[in-house]
Design a protein around this motif. Sequence first.
Motif, mmCIF file in Angstrom:
data_model
loop_
_atom_site.group_PDB
_atom_site.id
_atom_site.type_symbol
_atom_site.label_atom_id
_atom_site.label_comp_id
_atom_site.label_asym_id
_atom_site.label_seq_id
_atom_site.Cartn_x
_atom_site.Cartn_y
_atom_site.Cartn_z
ATOM 1 N N LEU A 192 0.822 -1.212 0.000
ATOM 2 C CA LEU A 192 0.000 0.000 0.000
ATOM 3 C C LEU A 192 0.855 1.262 0.000
ATOM 4 O O LEU A 192 0.570 2.227 -0.719
ATOM 5 C CB LEU A 192 -0.927 -0.011 1.216
ATOM 6 C CG LEU A 192 -1.998 -1.099 1.224
ATOM 7 C CD1 LEU A 192 -2.677 -1.158 2.591
ATOM 8 C CD2 LEU A 192 -3.025 -0.859 0.132
ATOM 9 N N CYS A 193 1.904 1.263 0.814
ATOM 10 C CA CYS A 193 2.787 2.429 0.871
ATOM 11 C C CYS A 193 3.530 2.620 -0.444
ATOM 12 O O CYS A 193 3.739 3.750 -0.907
ATOM 13 C CB CYS A 193 3.775 2.293 2.024
ATOM 14 S SG CYS A 193 3.022 2.415 3.659
ATOM 15 N N GLN A 251 -10.618 0.677 2.575
ATOM 16 C CA GLN A 251 -9.377 0.843 3.334
ATOM 17 C C GLN A 251 -8.251 1.364 2.449
ATOM 18 O O GLN A 251 -7.436 2.184 2.882
ATOM 19 C CB GLN A 251 -8.978 -0.488 3.977
ATOM 20 C CG GLN A 251 -9.941 -0.925 5.067
ATOM 21 C CD GLN A 251 -9.577 -2.272 5.654
ATOM 22 O OE1 GLN A 251 -8.767 -3.009 5.101
ATOM 23 N NE2 GLN A 251 -10.190 -2.617 6.769
ATOM 24 N N MET A 252 -8.208 0.917 1.204
ATOM 25 C CA MET A 252 -7.163 1.382 0.288
ATOM 26 C C MET A 252 -7.280 2.871 0.004
ATOM 27 O O MET A 252 -6.274 3.531 -0.296
ATOM 28 C CB MET A 252 -7.249 0.602 -1.030
ATOM 29 C CG MET A 252 -6.770 -0.820 -0.949
ATOM 30 S SD MET A 252 -7.014 -1.676 -2.533
ATOM 31 C CE MET A 252 -6.307 -3.285 -2.135
ATOM 32 N N SER A 253 -8.493 3.397 0.110
ATOM 33 C CA SER A 253 -8.711 4.813 -0.181
ATOM 34 C C SER A 253 -7.973 5.720 0.784
ATOM 35 O O SER A 253 -7.783 6.909 0.513
ATOM 36 C CB SER A 253 -10.213 5.127 -0.154
ATOM 37 O OG SER A 253 -10.882 4.427 -1.179
ATOM 38 N N ARG A 254 -7.536 5.193 1.915
ATOM 39 C CA ARG A 254 -6.705 5.959 2.847
ATOM 40 C C ARG A 254 -5.303 6.183 2.273
ATOM 41 O O ARG A 254 -4.611 7.116 2.667
ATOM 42 C CB ARG A 254 -6.600 5.233 4.180
ATOM 43 C CG ARG A 254 -7.834 5.418 5.046
ATOM 44 C CD ARG A 254 -7.401 6.041 6.352
ATOM 45 N NE ARG A 254 -8.512 6.316 7.223
ATOM 46 C CZ ARG A 254 -8.713 7.475 7.796
ATOM 47 N NH1 ARG A 254 -7.898 8.477 7.544
ATOM 48 N NH2 ARG A 254 -9.723 7.660 8.610
ATOM 49 N N PHE A 255 -4.908 5.309 1.377
ATOM 50 C CA PHE A 255 -3.563 5.375 0.816
ATOM 51 C C PHE A 255 -3.559 5.892 -0.622
ATOM 52 O O PHE A 255 -2.630 6.574 -1.039
ATOM 53 C CB PHE A 255 -2.926 3.972 0.805
ATOM 54 C CG PHE A 255 -2.715 3.382 2.159
ATOM 55 C CD1 PHE A 255 -1.467 3.411 2.762
ATOM 56 C CD2 PHE A 255 -3.759 2.788 2.856
ATOM 57 C CE1 PHE A 255 -1.261 2.857 4.005
ATOM 58 C CE2 PHE A 255 -3.568 2.228 4.106
ATOM 59 C CZ PHE A 255 -2.318 2.275 4.690
ATOM 60 N N LYS A 270 -1.564 7.302 12.154
ATOM 61 C CA LYS A 270 -2.142 8.462 11.470
ATOM 62 C C LYS A 270 -2.505 8.118 10.032
ATOM 63 O O LYS A 270 -3.556 8.532 9.528
ATOM 64 C CB LYS A 270 -1.151 9.628 11.504
ATOM 65 C CG LYS A 270 -1.686 10.905 10.844
ATOM 66 C CD LYS A 270 -0.759 12.088 11.044
ATOM 67 C CE LYS A 270 0.531 11.940 10.283
ATOM 68 N NZ LYS A 270 1.359 13.182 10.327
ATOM 69 N N LEU A 271 -1.654 7.359 9.376
ATOM 70 C CA LEU A 271 -1.883 6.992 7.992
ATOM 71 C C LEU A 271 -3.141 6.137 7.842
ATOM 72 O O LEU A 271 -3.929 6.325 6.911
ATOM 73 C CB LEU A 271 -0.669 6.228 7.449
ATOM 74 C CG LEU A 271 -0.650 5.877 5.966
ATOM 75 C CD1 LEU A 271 -0.696 7.124 5.105
ATOM 76 C CD2 LEU A 271 0.596 5.060 5.640
ATOM 77 N N ALA A 323 -4.573 8.870 16.034
ATOM 78 C CA ALA A 323 -3.147 8.726 16.328
ATOM 79 C C ALA A 323 -2.768 9.525 17.564
ATOM 80 O O ALA A 323 -2.002 9.054 18.417
ATOM 81 C CB ALA A 323 -2.318 9.181 15.129
ATOM 82 N N ASN A 324 -3.304 10.733 17.698
ATOM 83 C CA ASN A 324 -3.031 11.560 18.880
ATOM 84 C C ASN A 324 -3.568 10.904 20.148
ATOM 85 O O ASN A 324 -2.911 10.913 21.195
ATOM 86 C CB ASN A 324 -3.649 12.946 18.707
ATOM 87 C CG ASN A 324 -2.897 13.797 17.684
ATOM 88 O OD1 ASN A 324 -1.710 13.587 17.445
ATOM 89 N ND2 ASN A 324 -3.590 14.744 17.080
#
Length: 406
Positions: free
Chosen positions: A52-53, A104-108, A300-301, A308-309
Amino acid sequence: MTVFEELKRRGLLAQLTDEEEIKELINTGKATFYIGFDPTADSLHVGHFMALCLMKRLQMAGNKPIALIGGGTGMIGDPSGKTDMRKMLTKETIEHNVACFKKQMSRFIDFSDNKAMVVNNADWLLDLNYVDVLREVGACFSVNKMLAAECYKQRMEKGLSFLEFNYMIMQSYDFYKLYQDYGCNMEFGGDDQWSNMLGGTELIRKKLGKDAYAMTITLLLNSEGKKMGKTEKGAVWLDPEKTSPYDFYQYWRNVGDADVIKCLKMLTFVPIEEIEEMEKTMEGAQFNKAKELLAYELTKLVHGEEEANKADAAAKAIFGAGSGDSADMPSTTFKAEELTDNKIGILELLVKTGLAPSNSEGRRLVTQNGIAVNDVKFTDPKGMVDLSEPVIIKKGKKVFHKALIG
């Protein structure tokens, strides 16, 4: 620094069929590439992170990703690295999993304006005529050459079904189909897919001629991604309903010292120069800082900055104050009727909170001093835990869980 140079500095590339051609395509944004994903679950897991990255990095450089979902090949099963045949999924299950993957892929990956695609190979594999495949595709493959491939040799001793034997042909046909229909000129995959990937390159060359072969590039991702994502509790999922953002953060916060720099390079978008500087002076407490950075960036990604915070704050409350009392910590709420005078046996508690998969494993943890309740070692496997007030269970040094009555 070109995108190709960055991929090499981050340790992402292991084998390439034509380095100069690959450089040209990637660096000029002319690559239309695909990576395959098996729809064997309704969520991606951290073992998919590297792919994905990589897709995100290449898209940022102007290249076009195709996420190929193996709805068709998933009905066959890939023999690579497996000891048993894969369970076949129904068409309905695969369609559901495909929809979950794309979300989920749409985040990347940016799927807007035809910048990327999700394609399901069931769309063409399930309609193929068997005799046509034998004549048009089967004639291009040597059985002797296929049996020499590592993915088949691993299964020969225990038995390789004819069903699985066809996997290489089906995956090769995917590349051939994507090349023809979408102009896909590049494929990425893990080292266990190398023979299958070369099969696709060879099929295109034989069917469409050497000119087509010159634009058909196969790359091999470093195999480190295959080792990620497995814990004693199972896979670490990208779906927050399966793995909470806190647990996701903690997974990366607890990677081994030897792996943290490698993970930062391969999986995050922290500038490579910054990571390489960290690597030069990495020792002692600096490992923990690097792990916090890794955990925060990846959480966060996947889950967004807010989650993430929250996960970062919860982790620092746990490790800083030592009490582990945080609203964002994973928790299990019990009903009063499940308890006896607000008490529950330690083994039942460990199983119901997911800290132990069974009573026997829970007993082992307790008797080997692996469990503490409110910072006090709990050593009696027959003991009861009072939940009149919320308690914090600690497993080992780094796993915390809150239990309470609600």
